[in-house]
Design an enzyme around this catalytic site. Structure first.
Site, short mmCIF file in Angstrom:
data_model
loop_
_atom_site.label_atom_id
_atom_site.label_comp_id
_atom_site.label_asym_id
_atom_site.label_seq_id
_atom_site.Cartn_x
_atom_site.Cartn_y
_atom_site.Cartn_z
N PRO A 138 20.15 18.10 102.21
CA PRO A 138 21.24 18.90 102.79
C PRO A 138 21.37 20.22 102.05
CG PRO A 138 21.95 16.66 102.25
CD PRO A 138 20.63 16.86 101.60
N CYS A 139 21.75 21.24 102.77
CA CYS A 139 21.92 22.56 102.14
C CYS A 139 23.40 22.86 101.99
CB CYS A 139 21.25 23.65 102.97
SG CYS A 139 21.51 25.31 102.33
N GLN A 140 23.93 22.57 100.82
CA GLN A 140 25.31 22.96 100.55
C GLN A 140 25.33 24.39 100.00
OE1 GLN A 140 24.56 19.90 97.98
NE2 GLN A 140 26.44 18.78 98.38
#
Length: 433
Positions: A74-76
């Site tokens: 995931p790209c936070q």
């Protein structure tokens, strides 16, 4: 034997692509750890791999030695601390877990997958942070922007794939290719290619459709009738059509369907003209979608009964008037299908929220696409077992990685780079926190 771990595993798209690549090259592979936190995704993963994914990677203390890491992380948001080099900090993000495991285990290689927006997030600083972090760990990096439609599936899905090799830059002969920007461009490209070759095979939406589907995937009688009226009884006109207000082009709107009340042809033509022309620069550049006066509207829709048309549309709440200016009523309409796919082209990108609202016209009848068709759009074989809950399955394939793209990358990587296989009994290394 190539041993690998499957992080942020979802329903195992990366694992499946990796295993298929190894099988095609005659190499044995073994997944020594999978990690996923979504309960329904874990259920699907277990159905297909007979393997129970471990939970949150942040809570895993021991991992067997491995050669390869797979991670669709995931790209936070990454912090930007304004450091001298212009790089931010990965702490507090899930990418930090990848970084941490690479530092401890130093596997020979990895493949990471993410949305293409990763390259432009925070003006490119996030991506620079990631690449800088990986290179500081001793890995040579090669990355690709690839469109799934170039890998045997009819889906317009562009993703970034980051390939790392310990000690040197990996050799990859695949080239970045974002493919066609939409289904119309895709068909134009096919037409141009056909001018130079009589034989050009490509997978289209029509090739992944099931022959027979259950009645529950067909539309309600009311909605089907509304569509029937909107396209004058010719359902084939729905190919490639989007159902949305506030956009012209190849679209059907709430007034075409009579959602708030049936509209005459003149009323429909008025609304369609209004949403198309209100964006033109001649009416001002201060905002997108300007409210227009009746004099401005008459420059592109000069009808003898325009006042009556406007009054009727206001009464039905398709149109609103404020201070003598007119604009469509704001608010999104929720339809059973929001986009009909063109059988002769490619699908739009599957998403977790909308995969269940993609439609197709097959044998002269409109319906929603099925979870199995979503699986095929993502390159999953028909032997892959779907989650028994349709809503879960749609969401999972919207979030999944395209299997055929991973297989192509892994095959290309292994062919051009040396990977040493681990010993028969790998060490188990505790993670010190």
């Amino acid at each position: 034997m190539i041993r690998f771990i499957d992080l942020f595993a979802g329903i195992g798209g990366m694992r499946l692509g990796f295993q298929q690549a190894c099988d095609s090259l005659g190499i044995k592979s073994q997944c020594v750890l999978s990690s996923e936190i979504d309960k329904k995704a874990i259920e699907t993963y277990k159905l297909n791999f007979n393997d129970q994914p471990t939970g949150d990677i942040r809570e895993i203390n021991i991992i067997p030695e491995f050669d390869f890491m797979l991670a669709g992380f995931p790209c936070q948001p990454f912090s930007y601390a304004g450091k001298q080099q212009g790089f931010g900090d990965t702490r507090g993000t899930l990418f930090f877990e990848i970084e941490r495991l690479l530092k401890i285990y130093q596997p020979q290689a990895f493949i990471l997958e993410n949305v293409r927006g990763l390259t432009t997030h925070d003006q490119g600083r996030t991506f620079k942070t990631i690449i800088n972090s990986l290179e500081n760990l001793g890995y040579g990096i090669h990355y690709l922007l690839l469109n799934s439609s170039n890998f045997g599936v009819p889906q317009n899905r562009v993703r970034i794939y980051i390939i790392g090799l310990l000690g040197k830059k990996p050799k990859i002969t695949l080239n970045s290719d974002r493919g066609a920007i939409d289904s119309h461009s895709f068909k134009e490209k096919l037409y141009q290619l056909s001018l130079f070759s009589d034989i050009y095979s490509v997978v289209k939406v029509k090739d992944i459709l099931e022959d027979k589907v259950s009645d529950n995937y067909y539309l309600s009688k009311k909605f089907e009738q509304q569509l029937f009226d909107a396209v004058d009884g010719e359902f084939e006109k729905l190919h490639g059509v989007r159902l949305i207000d506030f956009r012209g082009g190849n679209s059907i709107h709430s007034w075409d369907l009579g959602i708030k009340g049936k509209c005459t042809r003149d009323e429909r033509d008025f609304m369609t003209a209004l949403i198309s022309h209100r964006r033109h620069k001649e009416f001002g550049e201060h905002q997108d979608g300007k409210s227009l006066t009746i004099e401005q509207i008459k420059t592109f829709f000069d009808h003898e009964n325009i006042e009556n048309i406007i009054y009727s549309l206001i009464e039905k709440k398709y149109l609103k008037e404020i201070n003598g200016k007119y604009n469509p009523v704001s608010g999104n309409m929720s339809f059973e299908v929001f986009k009909f796919l063109d059988p002769e082209s490619i699908s739009i990108t599957l998403t977790s929220s909308d995969a269940n609202k993609l439609g197709v016209v097959q044998n002269g009848k409109p319906r929603r696409i099925t979870p199995r068709e979503c699986a095929r759009l993502q390159g999953f074989p028909d032997s892959y077992i779907l989650h028994p809950n349709d809503n879960a399955a749609y969401k999972q394939f919207g979030n999944a990685v395209t299997v055929t793209v991973i297989q192509a990358i892994v095959e290309n990587f292994i062919k051009h780079n040396s990977i040493k296989e681990t010993t028969l009994f790998p060490r188990v290394i505790p993670i010190l926190k």
